[in-house]
Scaffold this motif. Sequence first.
Motif, PDB file in Angstrom:
ATOM      1  N   VAL A 225      35.598  44.941  20.023  1.00 35.44           N
ATOM      2  CA  VAL A 225      37.009  45.030  19.619  1.00 35.44           C
ATOM      3  C   VAL A 225      37.652  43.676  19.903  1.00 35.44           C
ATOM      4  O   VAL A 225      37.452  43.099  20.975  1.00 35.44           O
ATOM      5  CB  VAL A 225      37.745  46.131  20.399  1.00 35.44           C
ATOM      6  N   ALA A 226      38.393  43.158  18.959  1.00 36.50           N
ATOM      7  CA  ALA A 226      38.982  41.827  19.108  1.00 36.50           C
ATOM      8  C   ALA A 226      39.845  41.731  20.364  1.00 36.50           C
ATOM      9  O   ALA A 226      40.649  42.624  20.654  1.00 36.50           O
ATOM     10  CB  ALA A 226      39.815  41.485  17.875  1.00 36.50           C
ATOM     11  N   ALA A 227      39.662  40.644  21.115  1.00 37.36           N
ATOM     12  CA  ALA A 227      40.477  40.405  22.308  1.00 37.36           C
ATOM     13  C   ALA A 227      41.878  39.975  21.897  1.00 37.36           C
ATOM     14  O   ALA A 227      42.094  39.445  20.809  1.00 37.36           O
ATOM     15  CB  ALA A 227      39.826  39.338  23.172  1.00 37.36           C
ATOM     16  N   GLN A 228      42.832  40.210  22.788  1.00 39.31           N
ATOM     17  CA  GLN A 228      44.232  39.901  22.498  1.00 39.31           C
ATOM     18  C   GLN A 228      44.759  38.823  23.449  1.00 39.31           C
ATOM     19  O   GLN A 228      44.419  38.818  24.632  1.00 39.31           O
ATOM     20  CB  GLN A 228      45.098  41.151  22.616  1.00 39.31           C
ATOM     21  N   PRO A 229      45.576  37.892  22.937  1.00 41.75           N
ATOM     22  CA  PRO A 229      46.164  36.868  23.813  1.00 41.75           C
ATOM     23  C   PRO A 229      47.009  37.510  24.909  1.00 41.75           C
ATOM     24  O   PRO A 229      47.700  38.511  24.673  1.00 41.75           O
ATOM     25  CB  PRO A 229      47.037  36.043  22.860  1.00 41.75           C
ATOM     26  N   THR A 230      46.932  36.941  26.092  1.00 42.88           N
ATOM     27  CA  THR A 230      47.716  37.437  27.220  1.00 42.88           C
ATOM     28  C   THR A 230      48.953  36.556  27.389  1.00 42.88           C
ATOM     29  O   THR A 230      48.834  35.342  27.607  1.00 42.88           O
ATOM     30  CB  THR A 230      46.880  37.413  28.509  1.00 42.88           C
ATOM     31  N   ILE A 231      50.101  37.158  27.290  1.00 41.01           N
ATOM     32  CA  ILE A 231      51.362  36.411  27.386  1.00 41.01           C
ATOM     33  C   ILE A 231      52.198  36.953  28.542  1.00 41.01           C
ATOM     34  O   ILE A 231      52.410  38.162  28.669  1.00 41.01           O
ATOM     35  CB  ILE A 231      52.173  36.511  26.074  1.00 41.01           C
ATOM     36  N   ASP A 232      52.671  36.041  29.389  1.00 40.86           N
ATOM     37  CA  ASP A 232      53.587  36.396  30.493  1.00 40.86           C
ATOM     38  C   ASP A 232      53.054  37.536  31.358  1.00 40.86           C
ATOM     39  O   ASP A 232      53.768  38.496  31.672  1.00 40.86           O
ATOM     40  CB  ASP A 232      54.962  36.787  29.935  1.00 40.86           C
ATOM     41  N   ASN A 233      51.800  37.437  31.759  1.00 36.46           N
ATOM     42  CA  ASN A 233      51.215  38.423  32.674  1.00 36.46           C
ATOM     43  C   ASN A 233      51.230  37.839  34.084  1.00 36.46           C
ATOM     44  O   ASN A 233      50.503  36.880  34.375  1.00 36.46           O
ATOM     45  CB  ASN A 233      49.784  38.754  32.251  1.00 36.46           C
ATOM     46  N   PRO A 234      52.047  38.386  34.987  1.00 39.05           N
ATOM     47  CA  PRO A 234      52.140  37.820  36.336  1.00 39.05           C
ATOM     48  C   PRO A 234      50.858  37.974  37.148  1.00 39.05           C
ATOM     49  O   PRO A 234      50.690  37.325  38.182  1.00 39.05           O
ATOM     50  CB  PRO A 234      53.294  38.626  36.967  1.00 39.05           C
ATOM     51  N   HIS A 235      49.959  38.837  36.690  1.00 41.94           N
ATOM     52  CA  HIS A 235      48.720  39.071  37.423  1.00 41.94           C
ATOM     53  C   HIS A 235      47.550  38.258  36.865  1.00 41.94           C
ATOM     54  O   HIS A 235      46.410  38.419  37.306  1.00 41.94           O
ATOM     55  CB  HIS A 235      48.357  40.556  37.378  1.00 41.94           C
ATOM     56  N   ALA A 236      47.815  37.404  35.877  1.00 43.18           N
ATOM     57  CA  ALA A 236      46.760  36.598  35.267  1.00 43.18           C
ATOM     58  C   ALA A 236      47.175  35.132  35.258  1.00 43.18           C
ATOM     59  O   ALA A 236      48.363  34.813  35.197  1.00 43.18           O
ATOM     60  CB  ALA A 236      46.493  37.075  33.839  1.00 43.18           C
ATOM     61  N   GLY A 237      46.197  34.262  35.328  1.00 38.00           N
ATOM     62  CA  GLY A 237      46.510  32.846  35.316  1.00 38.00           C
ATOM     63  C   GLY A 237      45.284  31.976  35.432  1.00 38.00           C
ATOM     64  O   GLY A 237      44.156  32.428  35.239  1.00 38.00           O
ATOM     65  N   VAL A 238      45.532  30.706  35.777  1.00 37.18           N
ATOM     66  CA  VAL A 238      44.468  29.701  35.842  1.00 37.18           C
ATOM     67  C   VAL A 238      44.534  28.986  37.185  1.00 37.18           C
ATOM     68  O   VAL A 238      45.621  28.671  37.683  1.00 37.18           O
ATOM     69  CB  VAL A 238      44.638  28.673  34.696  1.00 37.18           C
ATOM     70  N   VAL A 239      43.361  28.734  37.751  1.00 39.76           N
ATOM     71  CA  VAL A 239      43.255  27.952  38.991  1.00 39.76           C
ATOM     72  C   VAL A 239      42.532  26.655  38.640  1.00 39.76           C
ATOM     73  O   VAL A 239      41.358  26.678  38.249  1.00 39.76           O
ATOM     74  CB  VAL A 239      42.476  28.708  40.086  1.00 39.76           C
ATOM     75  N   GLN A 240      43.227  25.527  38.738  1.00 40.11           N
ATOM     76  CA  GLN A 240      42.603  24.243  38.426  1.00 40.11           C
ATOM     77  C   GLN A 240      41.776  23.739  39.598  1.00 40.11           C
ATOM     78  O   GLN A 240      42.068  24.009  40.757  1.00 40.11           O
ATOM     79  CB  GLN A 240      43.660  23.198  38.070  1.00 40.11           C
ATOM     80  N   GLY A 241      40.705  23.006  39.288  1.00 40.72           N
ATOM     81  CA  GLY A 241      39.849  22.454  40.336  1.00 40.72           C
ATOM     82  C   GLY A 241      38.971  23.488  40.998  1.00 40.72           C
ATOM     83  O   GLY A 241      38.584  23.328  42.156  1.00 40.72           O
ATOM     84  N   ALA A 242      38.652  24.546  40.258  1.00 41.54           N
ATOM     85  CA  ALA A 242      37.826  25.620  40.817  1.00 41.54           C
ATOM     86  C   ALA A 242      36.999  26.253  39.696  1.00 41.54           C
ATOM     87  O   ALA A 242      37.335  26.138  38.518  1.00 41.54           O
ATOM     88  CB  ALA A 242      38.697  26.684  41.482  1.00 41.54           C
ATOM     89  N   ILE A 243      35.918  26.896  40.054  1.00 38.06           N
ATOM     90  CA  ILE A 243      35.120  27.643  39.085  1.00 38.06           C
ATOM     91  C   ILE A 243      34.792  29.013  39.669  1.00 38.06           C
ATOM     92  O   ILE A 243      34.753  29.200  40.884  1.00 38.06           O
ATOM     93  CB  ILE A 243      33.804  26.922  38.704  1.00 38.06           C
ATOM     94  N   GLU A 244      34.576  29.947  38.769  1.00 43.56           N
ATOM     95  CA  GLU A 244      34.189  31.297  39.179  1.00 43.56           C
ATOM     96  C   GLU A 244      32.671  31.424  39.110  1.00 43.56           C
ATOM     97  O   GLU A 244      32.051  31.016  38.131  1.00 43.56           O
ATOM     98  CB  GLU A 244      34.835  32.340  38.274  1.00 43.56           C
ATOM     99  N   GLY A 245      32.089  31.988  40.138  1.00 41.34           N
ATOM    100  CA  GLY A 245      30.648  32.173  40.160  1.00 41.34           C
ATOM    101  C   GLY A 245      30.230  33.451  39.446  1.00 41.34           C
ATOM    102  O   GLY A 245      31.058  34.196  38.912  1.00 41.34           O
TER     103      GLY A 245
END
Length: 241
Positions: A177-197
């Motif tokens: 099922v096609a994924a949907q863009p996430t807009i203004d979600n306070p529980h989602a975001g990006v951490v720079q200078g890091a990677i997920e294992g």
Amino acid sequence: MMENSIYVGLSSQISLERRLDALAHNVANMSTPGFRATGMKFETMVSKAAEDSSFVSAGQSYIKTEAGPISQTGNPLDIAAKGDVWFSLQTPAGQVYTRDGRMQMTSAGELRSVKGYPILDAGGQPLVIDPNAGPPEISADGAIYQNKRQLGSIGLFTISPNAKLTYFDNSAVIPSVAAQPTIDNPHAGVVQGAIEGSNVDAIGEMTRLMSVTRAFERVDALLRGNEGTFSEAIKTLGSKT
């Protein structure tokens, strides 16, 4: 009844073999950034010939979506997704989704994955920054800045929990099922200078791999024993006719 035991053993062996394949795949990707482990679902079927005999189905695989551990790298082109969201890549197979946020910048300023696929914004467009303006600064919402000027934003996408996932290259997935863009979600975001294992439980998977291997060997020995007993019974009955 002896024939039923052979069929039951064979069904168990098939399911164990599929489980072994899944475990081996997980173990091989314990160190793959953003990798999502394979799980297996099994069902029991009742034999029509003998209702007291049950057979295990070959099993249905699925991709586990639990998050992996986040580790700091200090590399400004490394990003980790926070929350239940995915990054998106443009590939020959179309738009795919990944939690592997290791980026590379081309001489033209294009942001690409370690496999060379363009990284997309929320609108599905490739991200391009100024290759001569120094390292980018990426905010928690995914906005990309250079010299305090916003040049784009990392696309974050939500995949429906009902979607069936299939693997694509490295650690990316393709949802049914096609994924949907996430807009203004306070529980989602990006951490720079890091990677997920990887979300593979290394110790648990190794333990299960050894356990399933031993179970496979026991079923194989049982089948060989039943086959020998069956052959002897046929010889004995044949000599009396």
